[in-house]
Design a protein around this motif. Structure first.
Motif, short mmCIF file in Angstrom:
data_model
loop_
_atom_site.label_atom_id
_atom_site.label_comp_id
_atom_site.label_asym_id
_atom_site.label_seq_id
_atom_site.Cartn_x
_atom_site.Cartn_y
_atom_site.Cartn_z
N ASP A 87 19.91 -11.87 -22.53
CA ASP A 87 18.88 -11.53 -21.55
C ASP A 87 18.84 -12.41 -20.30
O ASP A 87 17.89 -12.34 -19.53
CB ASP A 87 17.48 -11.54 -22.19
CG ASP A 87 17.03 -10.13 -22.48
OD1 ASP A 87 17.65 -9.19 -21.94
OD2 ASP A 87 16.08 -9.97 -23.26
N MET A 89 24.41 -9.69 -18.48
CA MET A 89 23.27 -10.31 -19.16
C MET A 89 23.76 -10.88 -20.48
O MET A 89 24.37 -10.17 -21.29
CB MET A 89 22.15 -9.29 -19.41
CG MET A 89 21.63 -8.57 -18.19
SD MET A 89 20.95 -9.62 -16.90
CE MET A 89 19.46 -10.20 -17.67
N ALA A 138 20.10 -10.13 -10.15
CA ALA A 138 19.62 -9.70 -11.47
C ALA A 138 18.47 -10.58 -11.96
O ALA A 138 17.65 -10.15 -12.77
CB ALA A 138 20.77 -9.73 -12.47
N ASP A 181 12.71 -11.09 -9.84
CA ASP A 181 11.70 -10.09 -10.21
C ASP A 181 11.24 -9.27 -9.02
O ASP A 181 10.82 -8.13 -9.17
CB ASP A 181 10.49 -10.79 -10.85
CG ASP A 181 10.76 -11.13 -12.30
OD1 ASP A 181 11.61 -10.46 -12.92
OD2 ASP A 181 10.14 -12.08 -12.81
N ARG A 212 21.00 -6.79 -14.80
CA ARG A 212 19.72 -6.16 -14.52
C ARG A 212 19.62 -5.77 -13.03
O ARG A 212 20.35 -6.31 -12.21
CB ARG A 212 18.64 -7.20 -14.83
CG ARG A 212 17.27 -6.69 -15.11
CD ARG A 212 16.40 -7.82 -15.60
NE ARG A 212 16.05 -8.73 -14.53
CZ ARG A 212 14.80 -9.11 -14.21
NH1 ARG A 212 13.79 -8.65 -14.90
NH2 ARG A 212 14.57 -9.95 -13.24
N ASN A 213 18.74 -4.87 -12.73
CA ASN A 213 18.41 -4.49 -11.34
C ASN A 213 19.49 -3.71 -10.61
O ASN A 213 19.41 -3.54 -9.39
CB ASN A 213 18.04 -5.72 -10.47
CG ASN A 213 16.79 -6.41 -10.94
OD1 ASN A 213 15.99 -5.82 -11.66
ND2 ASN A 213 16.59 -7.65 -10.54
N LYS A 252 13.20 -6.29 -8.79
CA LYS A 252 12.79 -5.33 -9.82
C LYS A 252 11.55 -4.54 -9.37
O LYS A 252 11.49 -3.32 -9.52
CB LYS A 252 12.49 -6.11 -11.10
CG LYS A 252 12.28 -5.25 -12.31
CD LYS A 252 12.13 -6.12 -13.53
CE LYS A 252 11.60 -5.32 -14.69
NZ LYS A 252 10.93 -6.17 -15.65
#
Ligand code: SF4
Ligand code: SF4
Ligand code: FES
Length: 231
Positions: A59, A56, A147, A150, A84-85, A153
């Motif tokens: 972000d 990231m 990543a 959504d 992320r994730n 996520k």
């Protein structure tokens, strides 16, 4: 330049000199080699081939070896974190197992019809199916799309854009003979129908692939197979 690096729950700050043509991976390497040898990160090729350097950056998931600092630095600050994730192993290193396990769940391995005794099967470059395969084959497994998604996520069971892109590539490969099995594997609740077509995966893919289009193709093929009574 100030660089904030996420290490566990906290951010650690480093001062890194700017250089011409400096990449984000250069920044992380400078920190690890010059300022703090305990920083963990991952890379291999440095030329956009291996897919291991994604993280990231302010972000946003990116491949860092091909991301120039000039393009992403904000007010002389950079914030870096693990993708992320995915579960974090340490610092900027994530555990990619669930990402690749999902490729296996989506039947992402090639299953050829021919044996080693047969001649090579040649697929004309201009054929429609070859064009669909070529559109998705260059995936480097970097996890950037995963990543960015959504739905991954919200629903950790979701197969995700890369595994589904891989499945679509193989569904279109005329040399492969496990298409129905593959369509079955991606048609469940955690498969292609879970995609909300947010397009973040496609916007972020550093290889300019379109997992969104691949997933739409899978949805059409699954629907067709159901209507024909094949699924
Ligand atoms: S298009 Fe689908 S797979 Fe891609 S980011 Fe959106 S929900 Fe995720
Ligand atoms: S589809 Fe693109 S972003 Fe996703 S893993 Fe493959 S190369 Fe990376
Ligand atoms: S180090 Fe291989 S893709 Fe970045």
């Amino acid at each position: 330049m100030k660089v904030l690096v996420k290490r566990g729950e906290a951010f650690q700050e480093y001062e890194v000199p700017r250089q011409p043509s400096q990449t984000v991976l250069d920044v992380v390497t400078y920190i690890q080699r010059t300022l703090d040898p305990t920083l963990a990160y991952r890379f291999a090729c440095r030329v956009g081939m291996c897919g291991s350097c994604a993280m990231m950056v302010n972000d946003v998931p990116r491949w860092t070896c091909r991301t120039h600092v000039d393009r992403v630095v904000k007010k002389d600050h950079l914030t870096l974190g693990p993708l992320r994730n995915l579960p974090v192993i340490r610092d900027l290193v994530v555990d990619m197992r669930e990402f690749f396990d999902k490729w296996a769940r989506a039947k992402g391995e090639f299953r050829g019809r021919l044996t080693r005794q047969d001649d090579f099967e040649r697929v004309p470059p201009a054929s429609p199916s070859r064009k669909l395969v070529d559109a998705g084959i260059e995936c480097i497994g970097c996890g950037v799309c995963y990543a960015a998604c959504d739905v991954v996520k919200w629903n950790p069971d979701y197969l995700g854009p890369a595994a589904l892109n891989r499945a679509w590539t193989l569904v279109n490969d005329v040399r492969d003979n496990k298409s129905m099995e593959r369509l079955r594997a991606v048609s469940g609740d955690a498969g292609c129908h879970a995609c909300h077509s947010h397009v973040s995966c496609t916007e972020r893919c550093p290889k300019h692939l379109s997992p969104t289009a691949a997933i739409a193709g899978l949805k059409r093929s699954v629907a067709k197979a159901v209507l024909q009574g094949d699924l």
